[in-house]
Design a protein around this motif. Structure first.
Motif, PDB file in Angstrom:
ATOM      1  N   ALA A   1       1.423  -0.998   0.261  1.00 60.09           N
ATOM      2  CA  ALA A   1       0.452  -0.062   0.153  1.00 60.09           C
ATOM      3  C   ALA A   1       0.771   1.305  -0.555  1.00 60.09           C
ATOM      4  N   GLY A   2       1.864   1.333   0.266  1.00 59.73           N
ATOM      5  CA  GLY A   2       3.413   2.493   0.602  1.00 59.73           C
ATOM      6  C   GLY A   2       3.479   2.660  -1.385  1.00 59.73           C
ATOM      7  N   ASP A   3       4.050   3.911  -1.328  1.00 54.41           N
ATOM      8  CA  ASP A   3       4.091   4.150  -2.582  1.00 54.41           C
ATOM      9  C   ASP A   3       5.501   3.271  -3.333  1.00 54.41           C
ATOM     10  N   ILE A   4       6.544   2.426  -2.748  1.00 55.64           N
ATOM     11  CA  ILE A   4       7.150   1.788  -3.256  1.00 55.64           C
ATOM     12  C   ILE A   4       6.550   0.992  -3.895  1.00 55.64           C
ATOM     13  N   GLY A   5       6.033   0.162  -2.899  1.00 53.31           N
ATOM     14  CA  GLY A   5       5.178  -1.634  -2.925  1.00 53.31           C
ATOM     15  C   GLY A   5       4.422  -1.363  -4.175  1.00 53.31           C
ATOM     16  N   ARG A   6       3.589   0.528  -4.766  1.00 54.62           N
ATOM     17  CA  ARG A   6       2.410   0.048  -5.545  1.00 54.62           C
ATOM     18  C   ARG A   6       3.522   0.019  -6.186  1.00 54.62           C
TER      19      ARG A   6
ATOM     20  N   LEU B   1      -0.034  -7.138  -0.295  1.00 53.67           N
ATOM     21  CA  LEU B   1       0.167  -7.888   1.181  1.00 53.67           C
ATOM     22  C   LEU B   1      -0.017  -5.743   1.852  1.00 53.67           C
ATOM     23  N   ASP B   2       0.048  -5.735   2.589  1.00 53.53           N
ATOM     24  CA  ASP B   2      -0.153  -4.826   4.021  1.00 53.53           C
ATOM     25  C   ASP B   2      -0.751  -5.033   5.002  1.00 53.53           C
ATOM     26  N   ILE B   3      -0.474  -4.704   6.087  1.00 51.43           N
ATOM     27  CA  ILE B   3      -0.727  -4.245   7.708  1.00 51.43           C
ATOM     28  C   ILE B   3      -2.644  -3.453   7.734  1.00 51.43           C
ATOM     29  N   ASP B   4      -2.535  -2.379   6.253  1.00 49.59           N
ATOM     30  CA  ASP B   4      -3.858  -1.531   6.449  1.00 49.59           C
ATOM     31  C   ASP B   4      -4.306  -1.148   5.870  1.00 49.59           C
TER      32      ASP B   4
ATOM     33  N   ASN C   1       9.913  -8.728  -0.708  1.00 53.33           N
ATOM     34  CA  ASN C   1       9.649  -8.014   0.566  1.00 53.33           C
ATOM     35  C   ASN C   1      10.153  -6.667   1.019  1.00 53.33           C
ATOM     36  N   ASN C   2       9.187  -6.068   0.935  1.00 55.21           N
ATOM     37  CA  ASN C   2       9.231  -4.196   0.505  1.00 55.21           C
ATOM     38  C   ASN C   2       8.859  -3.529   1.510  1.00 55.21           C
ATOM     39  N   ALA C   3       8.230  -4.056   2.736  1.00 57.39           N
ATOM     40  CA  ALA C   3       7.363  -3.820   3.892  1.00 57.39           C
ATOM     41  C   ALA C   3       8.110  -3.169   5.151  1.00 57.39           C
TER      42      ALA C   3
ATOM     43  N   ASN D   1      14.572  -8.413  -2.581  1.00 58.10           N
ATOM     44  CA  ASN D   1      13.913  -8.305  -0.986  1.00 58.10           C
ATOM     45  C   ASN D   1      14.247  -6.194  -0.826  1.00 58.10           C
ATOM     46  N   ILE D   2      13.944  -5.415  -0.221  1.00 55.02           N
ATOM     47  CA  ILE D   2      14.116  -3.997  -0.545  1.00 55.02           C
ATOM     48  C   ILE D   2      14.618  -4.110   0.539  1.00 55.02           C
ATOM     49  N   ALA D   3      16.226  -3.839   0.338  1.00 54.25           N
ATOM     50  CA  ALA D   3      17.325  -2.969   1.248  1.00 54.25           C
ATOM     51  C   ALA D   3      17.274  -1.716   1.600  1.00 54.25           C
ATOM     52  N   SER D   4      17.700  -1.351   1.202  1.00 55.31           N
ATOM     53  CA  SER D   4      18.623   0.427   1.615  1.00 55.31           C
ATOM     54  C   SER D   4      20.012   0.121   1.513  1.00 55.31           C
ATOM     55  N   VAL D   5      19.867   1.834   0.844  1.00 56.17           N
ATOM     56  CA  VAL D   5      21.597   2.075   1.056  1.00 56.17           C
ATOM     57  C   VAL D   5      22.036   2.374   3.072  1.00 56.17           C
TER      58      VAL D   5
ATOM     59  N   ALA E   1      19.011  -3.465  10.469  1.00 54.14           N
ATOM     60  CA  ALA E   1      18.093  -5.233   9.993  1.00 54.14           C
ATOM     61  C   ALA E   1      18.853  -4.846   8.273  1.00 54.14           C
ATOM     62  N   LYS E   2      18.151  -3.865   7.552  1.00 55.99           N
ATOM     63  CA  LYS E   2      18.663  -4.048   5.952  1.00 55.99           C
ATOM     64  C   LYS E   2      19.965  -3.763   6.253  1.00 55.99           C
ATOM     65  N   ALA E   3      21.572  -4.047   6.637  1.00 55.00           N
ATOM     66  CA  ALA E   3      22.785  -4.796   6.432  1.00 55.00           C
ATOM     67  C   ALA E   3      22.235  -6.267   6.211  1.00 55.00           C
TER      68      ALA E   3
ATOM     69  N   ALA F   1      18.194  -2.189  -3.232  1.00 56.47           N
ATOM     70  CA  ALA F   1      19.296  -1.158  -1.966  1.00 56.47           C
ATOM     71  C   ALA F   1      18.430   0.689  -2.565  1.00 56.47           C
ATOM     72  N   PRO F   2      17.826   1.352  -2.187  1.00 56.95           N
ATOM     73  CA  PRO F   2      17.409   2.454  -2.840  1.00 56.95           C
ATOM     74  C   PRO F   2      17.935   3.271  -1.750  1.00 56.95           C
ATOM     75  N   GLY F   3      17.959   4.714  -3.166  1.00 56.82           N
ATOM     76  CA  GLY F   3      18.525   5.513  -1.919  1.00 56.82           C
ATOM     77  C   GLY F   3      17.249   6.178  -2.360  1.00 56.82           C
ATOM     78  N   THR F   4      17.041   7.985  -1.197  1.00 53.27           N
ATOM     79  CA  THR F   4      16.643   8.703  -0.506  1.00 53.27           C
ATOM     80  C   THR F   4      15.432   8.540  -1.991  1.00 53.27           C
ATOM     81  N   VAL F   5      13.951   8.100  -1.365  1.00 55.69           N
ATOM     82  CA  VAL F   5      12.652   8.407  -2.811  1.00 55.69           C
ATOM     83  C   VAL F   5      11.719   9.080  -1.847  1.00 55.69           C
TER      84      VAL F   5
ATOM     85  N   THR G   1       8.288   9.296   0.014  1.00 53.24           N
ATOM     86  CA  THR G   1       7.051   8.392  -0.679  1.00 53.24           C
ATOM     87  C   THR G   1       7.168   8.781   1.770  1.00 53.24           C
ATOM     88  N   GLN G   2       5.762   8.923   1.603  1.00 49.02           N
ATOM     89  CA  GLN G   2       5.071   8.796   2.782  1.00 49.02           C
ATOM     90  C   GLN G   2       6.070   8.538   4.442  1.00 49.02           C
ATOM     91  N   ALA G   3       6.821   7.624   4.297  1.00 47.56           N
ATOM     92  CA  ALA G   3       7.920   7.626   5.005  1.00 47.56           C
ATOM     93  C   ALA G   3       8.749   8.621   5.023  1.00 47.56           C
TER      94      ALA G   3
HETATM   95  N1  LIG Z   1      11.424   5.648   0.817  1.00 49.44           N
HETATM   96  C1  LIG Z   1      13.208   5.913   0.928  1.00 49.44           C
HETATM   97  O1  LIG Z   1      13.643   6.660   1.228  1.00 49.44           O
HETATM   98  C2  LIG Z   1      13.258   4.575   1.252  1.00 49.44           C
HETATM   99  C3  LIG Z   1      14.373   4.575   1.077  1.00 49.44           C
HETATM  100  C4  LIG Z   1      15.171   2.928   0.698  1.00 49.44           C
HETATM  101  C5  LIG Z   1      14.435   2.062   1.484  1.00 49.44           C
HETATM  102  N2  LIG Z   1      13.016   1.866   1.411  1.00 49.44           N
HETATM  103  C6  LIG Z   1      12.779   0.852   1.601  1.00 49.44           C
HETATM  104  O2  LIG Z   1      11.526   0.489   1.116  1.00 49.44           O
HETATM  105  C7  LIG Z   1       9.962   0.129   1.267  1.00 49.44           C
HETATM  106  C8  LIG Z   1       9.657   0.309   1.324  1.00 49.44           C
HETATM  107  O3  LIG Z   1       9.475   1.632   1.870  1.00 49.44           O
HETATM  108  P1  LIG Z   1       8.247   2.841   1.514  1.00 49.44           P
HETATM  109  O4  LIG Z   1       8.966   4.295   1.162  1.00 49.44           O
HETATM  110  O5  LIG Z   1       7.209   2.905   0.337  1.00 49.44           O
HETATM  111  O6  LIG Z   1       7.341   3.060   2.818  1.00 49.44           O
HETATM  112  P2  LIG Z   1       5.684   3.881   2.998  1.00 49.44           P
HETATM  113  O7  LIG Z   1       5.917   3.425   4.625  1.00 49.44           O
HETATM  114  O8  LIG Z   1       5.428   4.327   2.344  1.00 49.44           O
HETATM  115  O9  LIG Z   1       5.245   1.675   2.436  1.00 49.44           O
HETATM  116  C9  LIG Z   1       5.331   1.180   4.401  1.00 49.44           C
HETATM  117  C10 LIG Z   1       4.375   0.117   3.818  1.00 49.44           C
HETATM  118  O10 LIG Z   1       4.202  -1.083   4.660  1.00 49.44           O
HETATM  119  C11 LIG Z   1       3.018  -1.581   5.595  1.00 49.44           C
HETATM  120  N3  LIG Z   1       3.700  -1.839   6.606  1.00 49.44           N
HETATM  121  C12 LIG Z   1       4.184  -1.699   8.105  1.00 49.44           C
HETATM  122  N4  LIG Z   1       3.920  -2.686   8.820  1.00 49.44           N
HETATM  123  C13 LIG Z   1       3.694  -3.841   8.177  1.00 49.44           C
HETATM  124  C14 LIG Z   1       3.251  -5.276   8.040  1.00 49.44           C
HETATM  125  N5  LIG Z   1       3.568  -5.435   9.412  1.00 49.44           N
HETATM  126  N6  LIG Z   1       2.674  -6.267   7.859  1.00 49.44           N
HETATM  127  C15 LIG Z   1       2.288  -5.733   6.705  1.00 49.44           C
HETATM  128  N7  LIG Z   1       3.276  -4.428   6.019  1.00 49.44           N
HETATM  129  C16 LIG Z   1       3.128  -3.517   6.793  1.00 49.44           C
HETATM  130  C17 LIG Z   1       2.614  -0.144   5.542  1.00 49.44           C
HETATM  131  O11 LIG Z   1       1.170  -0.110   5.903  1.00 49.44           O
HETATM  132  C18 LIG Z   1       3.530   0.400   4.260  1.00 49.44           C
HETATM  133  O12 LIG Z   1       1.910   0.475   3.797  1.00 49.44           O
HETATM  134  C19 LIG Z   1      10.793  -0.252   2.663  1.00 49.44           C
HETATM  135  O13 LIG Z   1      11.748  -1.482   3.288  1.00 49.44           O
HETATM  136  C20 LIG Z   1      12.223   0.804   2.693  1.00 49.44           C
HETATM  137  O14 LIG Z   1      12.662   0.452   4.029  1.00 49.44           O
HETATM  138  C21 LIG Z   1      12.320   3.229   0.949  1.00 49.44           C
END
Ligand SMILES: NC(=O)c1ccc[n+]([C@@H]2O[C@H](COP(=O)([O-])OP(=O)(O)OC[C@H]3O[C@@H](n4cnc5c(N)ncnc54)[C@H](O)[C@@H]3O)[C@@H](O)[C@H]2O)c1
Length: 258
Positions: free
Chosen positions: A12-17, A33-36, A84-86, A133-137, A151-153, A177-181, A183-185
């Motif tokens: 449901a998050g921006d990257i996942g969608r 899949l999402d908790i929300d 695995n993006n959550a 797996n969606i890790a991170s820098v 955790a990401k390491a 491993a994304p850098g800054t994106v 999103t709602q985070a």
């Molecule tokens: N945005 C960034 O700058 C960035 C950078 C590097 C990596 N990432 C990674 O990308 C991935 C997506 O990030 P995003 O920015 O889209 O985040 P986001 O907060 O927009 O979305 C995360 C989603 O995960 C869901 N979620 C949270 N806990 C959960 C659970 N227990 N079970 C199921 N769903 C759950 C949330 O409801 C939300 O919809 C993450 O793994 C994040 O660490 C993001």
């Protein structure tokens, strides 16, 4: 014929969608899949709804919830790809990190990926499928958010563990491993400093930050046949952040070419 399924957690998050939208190319259906629950239905509406996208409310940190999800998906098709993006970060520094935050960040950003993989391991073996797996820098160097970063390491190492042990089943495992994106985070940080995205750009070789679609394109590549010989790698989608910093190269070399 059985329908092929891609599964995206935290969809449901921006990257996942964005990943779900991209994986609809190459799979018959994508399970979001999402908790929300409300956010996942909004995401499906955003994607145009229809039979192609399947909403599944699931807490990826909870084994019972994952077992129920696996039963639902067994009826829906054959899992070919798991992403695995959550993920989320709760504390910005070690000073701000207590034991509860440390455990929650490890549970969501590392343990959940292991649990979700184990819950879907049998269909992935049957399909000789792919794990991304969606890790991170943050899993590669220090950029703040310590428990999340540790955790990401760990997630990058978990990716290699799956690649080596499950390669004999034809399963490939890779990380992105994304850098800054944006999103709602980032909402809280953008509210505290509206210039934050402008300020971060100077550290990126390309002088821009990645988009959710940039991340989704990398996932689509790693999940697909074009990456058939690639397993156990972590692909940064970071506009050059982890390659180095031009400002530092300028200081070290005293060359104006940086
Ligand atoms: N945005 C960034 O700058 C960035 C950078 C590097 C990596 N990432 C990674 O990308 C991935 C997506 O990030 P995003 O920015 O889209 O985040 P986001 O907060 O927009 O979305 C995360 C989603 O995960 C869901 N979620 C949270 N806990 C959960 C659970 N227990 N079970 C199921 N769903 C759950 C949330 O409801 C939300 O919809 C993450 O793994 C994040 O660490 C993001």
């Amino acid at each position: 014929m059985t329908r092929s399924l891609a599964v995206v957690t935290g969809a449901a998050g921006d990257i996942g969608r964005a990943i779900a939208r991209r994986l609809a190319e190459g799979h018959d259906r994508v399970a979001l899949l999402d908790i929300d629950a409300a956010a996942v239905s909004a995401a499906i509406d955003h994607l145009g709804g229809g039979d192609r996208f399947l909403p599944v409310v699931c807490d990826v940190t909870d084994e019972q919830s994952l077992a129920a999800m696996a039963r639902v998906l067994a009826e829906a098709g054959q899992v070919k790809t798991l992403v695995n993006n959550a993920g989320a970060a709760r504390a910005v520094s070690l000073h701000d990190t207590d034991a509860s935050i440390w455990r929650q960040d490890l549970a969501l950003n590392l343990e959940a990926a292991f649990l979700t993989f184990r819950a879907l391991e049998e269909p992935l073996k049957e399909s000789r499928g792919a794990l991304v797996n969606i890790a991170s820098v943050n899993g590669m160097a220090v950029f703040g958010h310590p428990a999340y970063s540790a955790a990401k390491a760990g997630l990058i190492h978990f990716t290699k563990l799956v690649a080596v042990e499950y390669g004999k089943f034809g399963i490939r495992a890779n990380a992105v491993a994304p850098g800054t994106v944006r999103t709602q985070a980032w909402e809280a940080r953008a509210a505290a400093n509206p210039q934050v995205f402008e300020e971060v750009k100077r550290w990126y070789a390309l002088r821009r930050i990645a988009t959710a679609d940039d991340v989704a394109n990398a996932v689509h590549f790693l999940a697909g046949d074009q990456a058939a010989a690639i397993t156990g790698v972590c692909l940064p989608v970071d506009c050059g952040l982890t390659a180095g910093q031009a400002e530092l190269a300028h200081t070290f070399s005293q060359s104006d070419h940086y």
